[in-house]
Design an enzyme around this catalytic site. Structure first.
Site, PDB file in Angstrom:
ATOM      1  N   CYS A  91       9.648   8.648 -16.886  1.00 30.41           N
ATOM      2  CA  CYS A  91       8.767   7.602 -16.357  1.00 30.41           C
ATOM      3  C   CYS A  91       7.579   8.193 -15.605  1.00 30.41           C
ATOM      4  N   CYS A  96       5.983   5.734 -18.218  1.00 30.92           N
ATOM      5  CA  CYS A  96       5.344   4.545 -17.629  1.00 30.92           C
ATOM      6  C   CYS A  96       4.088   4.877 -16.823  1.00 30.92           C
ATOM      7  N   LYS A  99       1.110   6.531 -18.747  1.00 31.55           N
ATOM      8  CA  LYS A  99       0.722   5.500 -19.720  1.00 31.55           C
ATOM      9  C   LYS A  99      -0.076   4.390 -19.038  1.00 31.55           C
ATOM     10  N   VAL A 192      20.719  11.773 -18.734  1.00 32.17           N
ATOM     11  CA  VAL A 192      19.808  12.754 -19.338  1.00 32.17           C
ATOM     12  C   VAL A 192      18.664  12.140 -20.139  1.00 32.17           C
ATOM     13  N   TYR A 231       6.700  -0.165 -29.032  1.00 34.39           N
ATOM     14  CA  TYR A 231       5.729  -0.428 -27.970  1.00 34.39           C
ATOM     15  C   TYR A 231       4.983   0.825 -27.533  1.00 34.39           C
ATOM     16  N   GLU A 235       0.963   0.897 -27.461  1.00 34.17           N
ATOM     17  CA  GLU A 235       0.300   1.151 -26.175  1.00 34.17           C
ATOM     18  C   GLU A 235      -0.643   2.352 -26.264  1.00 34.17           C
ATOM     19  N   HIS A 498      -4.640 -22.468  -9.438  1.00 31.45           N
ATOM     20  CA  HIS A 498      -5.824 -22.600 -10.287  1.00 31.45           C
ATOM     21  C   HIS A 498      -6.987 -21.816  -9.712  1.00 31.45           C
ATOM     22  N   GLU A 503      -0.710 -20.073 -14.414  1.00 33.09           N
ATOM     23  CA  GLU A 503      -0.513 -21.520 -14.278  1.00 33.09           C
ATOM     24  C   GLU A 503      -0.330 -22.192 -15.642  1.00 33.09           C
TER      25      GLU A 503
HETATM   26  P1  FAD Z   1      14.710  10.202 -17.955  1.00 27.72           P
HETATM   27  O1  FAD Z   1      13.691   9.629 -17.059  1.00 27.72           O
HETATM   28  O2  FAD Z   1      14.280  10.647 -19.287  1.00 27.72           O
HETATM   29  O3  FAD Z   1      15.376  11.408 -17.142  1.00 27.72           O
HETATM   30  C1  FAD Z   1      16.308  12.283 -17.706  1.00 27.72           C
HETATM   31  C2  FAD Z   1      16.100  13.669 -17.132  1.00 27.72           C
HETATM   32  O4  FAD Z   1      17.214  14.486 -17.456  1.00 27.72           O
HETATM   33  C3  FAD Z   1      14.887  14.362 -17.734  1.00 27.72           C
HETATM   34  O5  FAD Z   1      14.127  14.984 -16.726  1.00 27.72           O
HETATM   35  C4  FAD Z   1      15.497  15.392 -18.670  1.00 27.72           C
HETATM   36  O6  FAD Z   1      14.663  16.501 -18.904  1.00 27.72           O
HETATM   37  C5  FAD Z   1      16.751  15.754 -17.896  1.00 27.72           C
HETATM   38  N1  FAD Z   1      17.801  16.364 -18.727  1.00 27.72           N
HETATM   39  C6  FAD Z   1      18.111  16.095 -20.006  1.00 27.72           C
HETATM   40  N2  FAD Z   1      19.165  16.826 -20.393  1.00 27.72           N
HETATM   41  C7  FAD Z   1      19.539  17.579 -19.334  1.00 27.72           C
HETATM   42  C8  FAD Z   1      20.578  18.515 -19.106  1.00 27.72           C
HETATM   43  N3  FAD Z   1      21.464  18.820 -20.051  1.00 27.72           N
HETATM   44  N4  FAD Z   1      20.657  19.094 -17.897  1.00 27.72           N
HETATM   45  C9  FAD Z   1      19.761  18.805 -16.918  1.00 27.72           C
HETATM   46  N5  FAD Z   1      18.775  17.902 -17.072  1.00 27.72           N
HETATM   47  C10 FAD Z   1      18.669  17.291 -18.264  1.00 27.72           C
HETATM   48  N6  FAD Z   1       9.802   1.974 -18.970  1.00 27.72           N
HETATM   49  C11 FAD Z   1       9.371   0.922 -18.239  1.00 27.72           C
HETATM   50  O7  FAD Z   1      10.172   0.298 -17.547  1.00 27.72           O
HETATM   51  N7  FAD Z   1       8.053   0.550 -18.233  1.00 27.72           N
HETATM   52  C12 FAD Z   1       7.125   1.206 -18.954  1.00 27.72           C
HETATM   53  O8  FAD Z   1       5.946   0.844 -18.933  1.00 27.72           O
HETATM   54  C13 FAD Z   1       7.544   2.321 -19.720  1.00 27.72           C
HETATM   55  N8  FAD Z   1       6.653   3.021 -20.426  1.00 27.72           N
HETATM   56  C14 FAD Z   1       7.058   4.126 -21.107  1.00 27.72           C
HETATM   57  C15 FAD Z   1       6.101   4.857 -21.781  1.00 27.72           C
HETATM   58  C16 FAD Z   1       6.461   5.975 -22.485  1.00 27.72           C
HETATM   59  C17 FAD Z   1       5.403   6.767 -23.212  1.00 27.72           C
HETATM   60  C18 FAD Z   1       7.836   6.386 -22.509  1.00 27.72           C
HETATM   61  C19 FAD Z   1       8.239   7.619 -23.265  1.00 27.72           C
HETATM   62  C20 FAD Z   1       8.793   5.666 -21.843  1.00 27.72           C
HETATM   63  C21 FAD Z   1       8.415   4.526 -21.135  1.00 27.72           C
HETATM   64  N9  FAD Z   1       9.341   3.756 -20.440  1.00 27.72           N
HETATM   65  C22 FAD Z   1       8.922   2.673 -19.710  1.00 27.72           C
HETATM   66  C23 FAD Z   1      10.776   4.079 -20.464  1.00 27.72           C
HETATM   67  C24 FAD Z   1      11.217   4.839 -19.195  1.00 27.72           C
HETATM   68  O9  FAD Z   1      10.411   5.969 -19.015  1.00 27.72           O
HETATM   69  C25 FAD Z   1      12.674   5.220 -19.330  1.00 27.72           C
HETATM   70  O10 FAD Z   1      13.433   4.061 -19.559  1.00 27.72           O
HETATM   71  C26 FAD Z   1      13.215   5.917 -18.086  1.00 27.72           C
HETATM   72  O11 FAD Z   1      12.463   7.047 -17.761  1.00 27.72           O
HETATM   73  C27 FAD Z   1      14.665   6.306 -18.320  1.00 27.72           C
HETATM   74  O12 FAD Z   1      15.142   7.004 -17.211  1.00 27.72           O
HETATM   75  P2  FAD Z   1      16.405   7.974 -17.343  1.00 27.72           P
HETATM   76  O13 FAD Z   1      16.695   8.422 -15.957  1.00 27.72           O
HETATM   77  O14 FAD Z   1      17.472   7.333 -18.125  1.00 27.72           O
HETATM   78  O15 FAD Z   1      15.903   9.197 -18.220  1.00 27.72           O
HETATM   79  P1  NA7 Z   2      10.870   2.213 -31.116  1.00 24.34           P
HETATM   80  O1  NA7 Z   2      10.713   1.006 -30.311  1.00 24.34           O
HETATM   81  O2  NA7 Z   2      12.221   2.604 -31.608  1.00 24.34           O
HETATM   82  O3  NA7 Z   2       9.863   2.111 -32.355  1.00 24.34           O
HETATM   83  C1  NA7 Z   2       9.764   3.149 -33.281  1.00 24.34           C
HETATM   84  C2  NA7 Z   2       8.752   2.782 -34.332  1.00 24.34           C
HETATM   85  O4  NA7 Z   2       8.621   3.870 -35.247  1.00 24.34           O
HETATM   86  C3  NA7 Z   2       9.159   1.582 -35.151  1.00 24.34           C
HETATM   87  O5  NA7 Z   2       8.006   0.878 -35.500  1.00 24.34           O
HETATM   88  C4  NA7 Z   2       9.824   2.232 -36.376  1.00 24.34           C
HETATM   89  O6  NA7 Z   2       9.767   1.426 -37.513  1.00 24.34           O
HETATM   90  C5  NA7 Z   2       8.962   3.445 -36.567  1.00 24.34           C
HETATM   91  N1  NA7 Z   2       9.646   4.539 -37.244  1.00 24.34           N
HETATM   92  C6  NA7 Z   2      10.868   5.019 -36.989  1.00 24.34           C
HETATM   93  N2  NA7 Z   2      11.133   6.077 -37.771  1.00 24.34           N
HETATM   94  C7  NA7 Z   2      10.048   6.258 -38.534  1.00 24.34           C
HETATM   95  C8  NA7 Z   2       9.705   7.202 -39.538  1.00 24.34           C
HETATM   96  N3  NA7 Z   2      10.560   8.160 -39.891  1.00 24.34           N
HETATM   97  N4  NA7 Z   2       8.496   7.099 -40.128  1.00 24.34           N
HETATM   98  C9  NA7 Z   2       7.640   6.131 -39.766  1.00 24.34           C
HETATM   99  N5  NA7 Z   2       7.895   5.210 -38.811  1.00 24.34           N
HETATM  100  C10 NA7 Z   2       9.093   5.276 -38.209  1.00 24.34           C
HETATM  101  O7  NA7 Z   2      10.335   3.504 -30.396  1.00 24.34           O
HETATM  102  P2  NA7 Z   2       9.264   3.751 -29.276  1.00 24.34           P
HETATM  103  O8  NA7 Z   2       8.957   5.197 -29.390  1.00 24.34           O
HETATM  104  O9  NA7 Z   2       8.133   2.814 -29.328  1.00 24.34           O
HETATM  105  O10 NA7 Z   2      10.076   3.463 -27.964  1.00 24.34           O
HETATM  106  C11 NA7 Z   2      11.366   4.038 -27.795  1.00 24.34           C
HETATM  107  C12 NA7 Z   2      11.976   3.559 -26.553  1.00 24.34           C
HETATM  108  O11 NA7 Z   2      11.405   4.292 -25.482  1.00 24.34           O
HETATM  109  C13 NA7 Z   2      11.723   2.102 -26.321  1.00 24.34           C
HETATM  110  O12 NA7 Z   2      12.927   1.394 -26.391  1.00 24.34           O
HETATM  111  C14 NA7 Z   2      11.133   2.082 -24.941  1.00 24.34           C
HETATM  112  O13 NA7 Z   2      11.866   1.253 -24.090  1.00 24.34           O
HETATM  113  C15 NA7 Z   2      11.126   3.476 -24.416  1.00 24.34           C
HETATM  114  P3  NA7 Z   2      10.990   0.460 -37.938  1.00 24.34           P
HETATM  115  O14 NA7 Z   2      10.798  -0.803 -37.173  1.00 24.34           O
HETATM  116  O15 NA7 Z   2      12.263   1.177 -37.586  1.00 24.34           O
HETATM  117  O16 NA7 Z   2      10.812   0.330 -39.408  1.00 24.34           O
END
Ligand code: FAD
Ligand code: NA7
Length: 525
Positions: A91, A96, A99, A192, A231, A235, A498, A503
């Protein structure tokens, strides 16, 4: 005896060191004393693997409730550019936060262009400076990494910058920079998270990047192919367009799987209206680097089988994320895995009783930061505070930060119909005109909202969907209302503020079933 009286363990257990923390004297006291004695044999009460949203929340709350906690966090560099980052998880570092900041940068660009119509003397040819933007975003992230480390130290969570893998259900091996450390604990929480997937096609890893690289990219992205219409893909394409680059979105099947499909298609159309092409029903076949550094992407239409190719400066994979189970050696601890995620019960317990999982790594739950944080915190309270409250994964609000934002809470129209039947679902909907879109006359074509509700009885609201400005801010409050049992009647009798766009939810009166025109005649009546 008072139920929540604090009593030092040292007074209860002979020979217990003085620094041992207090526990609640309560109905579960006997169990706790037995646990306390058992804990003497482990280095920690709790080891959290993963210092992201879920892990940090869980670790800090556990300490607050008296546990001795270590938190491991380790980030493997990205395969293409070797990007890595500090403690805090997805995040903060590559999710998040960066982004939203880049989305904000793109909205600001739009606002500056609109400002002229409001009388501001602005240069119409303004251009963003990518490297400056990246620098600002990265500076902020570094400051959060620093604050996170200080916070962990202050809160007495031992932070270990190491990659954890199980030796057995109570033992973990942490691979540190240049050494290894064996750690034992009574309980483990696996938090993780996940990392972006790469497609299995030639050139994908060598030449394509993911969101893990984008927010720190040391060059302008230029003409970018965004593969994936989830998404994250939408985004990224959205803010790249707003920043003046040329994104194209490649869609394998549908847009925004899992979201309300009428809203998803409106989001896509609103992006197309802004000049973002969508290559529908297409999948990439290969990526080849040309002598001039451009990337030649060959792709095919999945319906016609027709192949095509196009040159891009950047290819961004946004095709979903995989859970980071590989390095954990879960089989050593006997923990089950389902499709690179970990299945848990309603208390976030895995199939091994002393091993729990929270956040993105758990199977079948929303992958969102606030979900991870609350689930982690509640788990710690149950483990060490005697609490019983479980995480409610239903009716979680979320926002897709596309140029025109989409936020929702509760059921999509199709899920409501699937659950209750078409005859039992009423959809109230309407287009609207945000006041701030009047000058300069911006397209209001996709400003749309709907309430999906029970058709008969109390007309409970099952879901709210909003496409328009500041969508997250609009839906957050309604999410609390929905969780409190919001009905259509309450919504209609709520006096609006408003002129706002929020609203509009209080003005919804046209049902889809009526077939009446949902476009507004005026803004103020
Ligand atoms: P993470 O935050 O991924 O933390 C896991 C940590 O564990 C990482 O630092 C990883 O490196 C570490 N780790 C992994 N394996 C090991 C290991 N074996 N030993 C030690 N450390 C390890 N969510 C929202 O709510 N709003 C948003 O707008 C939003 N935007 C997003 C935009 C993007 C581009 C992405 C990729 C995600 C977005 N998310 C958003 C999702 C959000 O970031 C995740 O849901 C959230 O970070 C999950 O938290 P987590 O603690 O489960 O995992
Ligand atoms: P999502 O929400 O799982 O979407 C992945 C997108 O990529 C979706 O449109 C898939 O199409 C497409 N997709 C998956 N595999 C392929 C391949 N091999 N080739 C082309 N397109 C593919 O992933 P996001 O990365 O947006 O987000 C992942 C999570 O991270 C999400 O839940 C957030 O909360 C944080 P499909 O619909 O499967 O045909």
């Amino acid at each position: 005896m008072h139920l929540f009286e604090f009593v030092p363990v040292s007074q209860l257990v002979e020979g217990e060191p003085r620094h041992r923390r207090s526990i609640y004297r309560s109905a579960y006291l006997d169990i706790r004393v037995r646990e306390e004695l058992a804990k003497g044999t482990y280095d920690y009460d709790l080891v959290v693997i993963g210092g992201g949203s879920a892990g940090l929340a869980c670790a800090k709350e556990a300490v607050l409730n008296g546990a001795r906690v270590a938190c491991l966090d380790f980030v493997k560099p990205t395969p293409t550019l070797g990007t890595k980052w500090g403690v805090g998880g997805t995040c903060v570092n590559v999710g998040c936060i960066p982004k939203k900041l880049m989305h904000q940068a793109s909205l600001l660009g739009e606002a500056v262009h609109e400002a002229a119509a409001y009388g501001w003397n602005v240069d119409d040819k303004i251009k963003p400076d990518w490297s400056k933007l990246v620098q600002s975003v990265q500076n902020h992230i570094k400051s959060v990494n620093w604050v996170t480390r200080v916070d962990l130290r202050d809160k007495k969570v031992e932070y270990i910058n190491g990659l954890g893998s199980f030796v057995d259900a109570h033992t973990m091996l942490a691979k540190l920079k240049s050494s290894e450390r064996t750690i034992t604990a009574q309980n483990f929480v696996i938090a993780v998270g996940g990392r972006p997937r790469y497609p299995d096609i030639p050139g994908a890893v060598e030449h394509g990047i993911t969101s893990d690289d984008l927010f720190s990219l040391d060059r302008e992205p230029g003409k970018t192919l965004v593969v994936g219409a989830g998404y994250i893909g939408l985004e990224c394409a959205g803010f790249l367009k707003g920043l003046g680059y040329e994104p194209t979105v490649m869609v394998r099947s549908i847009v925004l799987r899992g979201f309300d499909q009428q809203m998803a298609e409106l989001v896509a159309s609103s992006m197309e209206e802004r000049g973002i092409p969508f290559l529908r029903k297409s999948v990439p076949l290969s990526v080849e680097k040309q002598d001039d550094g451009k990337l030649l992407v060959k792709y095919k239409n999945t319906e016609t089988g027709e192949e095509a190719e196009e040159l891009f400066d950047t290819v961004l994979w946004a095709i979903g994320r995989k859970g980071l189970v590989e390095d954990l050696n879960l089989s050593n601890a006997g923990v089950s895995v389902q499709k690179d995620k970990i299945p848990v019960d309603s208390q976030e317990t895995t199939n091994v009783p002393n091993i729990y999982a929270v956040g993105d790594i758990i199977y079948g739950k929303p992958e969102l930061t606030p979900v991870a944080v609350l689930a982690g915190r509640l788990l710690a309270r149950r483990l060490y505070g005697g609490a019983t409250q479980r995480m409610d994964y239903n009716d979680v609000a979320t926002t897709v930060f596309t140029p025109l934002e989409y936020a929702c809470v509760g059921l999509s129209e199709e899920d409501a119909v699937k659950q209750y039947g078409e005859d039992e679902v009423e959809v109230f909907h309407g287009y609207y005109k945000p006041t701030e879109f009047f000058i300069p006359q911006k397209s209001v074509r996709y400003c749309y909202l709907k309430a999906v509700a029970e058709r008969h009885g109390d007309q409970r609201v099952y879901g709210l969907h909003y496409l328009g400005p500041v969508a997250g801010e609009v839906i957050q409050g309604f999410a609390a209302a929905l969780k409190s049992g919001l009905t259509v009647n309450t919504l209609m009798n709520t006096v609006g503020i408003h002129p706002t766009t929020a609203e509009e939810f209080t003005r919804l009166s046209i049902t889809k079933r009526s077939g009446l025109d949902p476009t507004p005649a005026s803004c103020c009546s």
